[in-house]
Design an enzyme around this catalytic site. Structure first.
Site, PDB file in Angstrom:
ATOM      1  N   ARG A  25       0.844  -1.190   0.000  1.00 30.52           N
ATOM      2  CA  ARG A  25       0.000   0.000   0.000  1.00 30.52           C
ATOM      3  C   ARG A  25       0.887   1.250   0.000  1.00 30.52           C
ATOM      4  NH1 ARG A  25      -2.506  -3.601   3.598  1.00 30.52           N
ATOM      5  NH2 ARG A  25      -4.626  -4.126   2.993  1.00 30.52           N
ATOM      6  N   LYS A  50      -2.420  -1.760   7.993  1.00 28.17           N
ATOM      7  CA  LYS A  50      -3.870  -1.590   8.081  1.00 28.17           C
ATOM      8  C   LYS A  50      -4.483  -2.637   9.011  1.00 28.17           C
ATOM      9  CE  LYS A  50      -7.925  -1.326   5.065  1.00 28.17           C
ATOM     10  NZ  LYS A  50      -8.382  -1.392   3.666  1.00 28.17           N
ATOM     11  N   HIS A 107      -3.472   2.245  -6.131  1.00 28.41           N
ATOM     12  CA  HIS A 107      -4.033   1.022  -5.553  1.00 28.41           C
ATOM     13  C   HIS A 107      -4.326  -0.027  -6.632  1.00 28.41           C
ATOM     14  CE1 HIS A 107      -5.765  -1.184  -2.204  1.00 28.41           C
ATOM     15  NE2 HIS A 107      -6.747  -1.543  -3.006  1.00 28.41           N
ATOM     16  N   ARG A 110      -2.130  -3.113  -6.905  1.00 22.02           N
ATOM     17  CA  ARG A 110      -2.424  -4.244  -6.019  1.00 22.02           C
ATOM     18  C   ARG A 110      -3.468  -5.151  -6.663  1.00 22.02           C
ATOM     19  NH1 ARG A 110      -1.291  -4.369  -0.642  1.00 22.02           N
ATOM     20  NH2 ARG A 110      -3.417  -4.853   0.019  1.00 22.02           N
ATOM     21  N   HIS A 134      -3.789  -9.259   3.338  1.00 17.69           N
ATOM     22  CA  HIS A 134      -5.214  -9.353   3.621  1.00 17.69           C
ATOM     23  C   HIS A 134      -5.457 -10.379   4.719  1.00 17.69           C
ATOM     24  CE1 HIS A 134      -6.478  -7.868  -0.644  1.00 17.69           C
ATOM     25  NE2 HIS A 134      -6.113  -6.876   0.148  1.00 17.69           N
ATOM     26  N   TYR A 144      -5.686 -21.852  12.803  1.00 15.27           N
ATOM     27  CA  TYR A 144      -4.841 -22.978  12.425  1.00 15.27           C
ATOM     28  C   TYR A 144      -3.729 -22.606  11.447  1.00 15.27           C
ATOM     29  CZ  TYR A 144      -7.775 -26.230  14.924  1.00 15.27           C
ATOM     30  OH  TYR A 144      -8.430 -26.912  15.917  1.00 15.27           O
TER      31      TYR A 144
END
Length: 170
Positions: A25, A50, A107, A110, A134, A144
């Site tokens: 970013r 973020k 952006h 991305r 993300h 897990y």
């Protein structure tokens, strides 16, 4: 497009090249500090992310070469992308992008990375999402999944760098 960026020697163009190569970013790139670069990995602390989680970015040979160029040309400074005591503003890369090629957004690189990863890389969706920092999956899945798939993402970022720099075999 990357060739146009490479032909531009401005600090904004160099930072935008790094952003493209790392799929990071804008805020992460303009806040990048030399102390965050650990060998061939960029370790971004939680307070700059973020998601508020530590994020490790495997650096491709192209990204490492770019950092070497910056370090050689720059006076010693804490920020990687700075001129004197000032770092880049949030708008610096966007303004450059508008001058070079209208209709693109910072952006959007991305998004381009994510589409490329899905269509061309053969890499798992998990690795692509982790590359973008993300947070995905259910709470149980995240509980897990204790790996950030760094080695897999290193291969992914190297392939992405070859693609954007025009060195890919496709």
């Amino acid at each position: 497009f990357y060739a146009k960026l490479r032909a531009n020697s401005s600090l904004s163009a160099t930072a935008l090249r790094f952003l493209v190569l790392t799929a990071a970013r804008t805020g992460e790139v303009i806040g990048c500090r030399w102390s965050e670069i650990e060998n061939d990995t960029w370790v971004i602390p939680p307070e700059r992310m973020k998601s508020r989680r530590l994020h490790r970015v495997p650096l491709s040979s192209s990204a490492l070469g770019l950092l070497n160029e910056v370090q050689t040309a720059q006076e010693t400074n804490e920020l990687v992308f700075s001129s004197g005591r000032r770092g880049l503003s949030n708008m610096a890369m966007l303004q450059l992008l508008r001058r070079i090629e209208a209709g693109k957004t910072v952006h959007g690189f991305r998004s381009s990375f994510r589409i490329w990863a899905a269509e061309k890389s053969g890499c798992s969706s998990d690795a692509a999402e982790l590359a973008l920092a993300h947070v995905s999956g259910s709470v149980i899945e995240r509980t897990y999944m204790r790996s950030d798939l760094l080695d897999l993402r290193r291969e992914l970022m190297e392939a992405w760098a070859r693609f954007v720099t025009g060195q890919a075999s496709e």
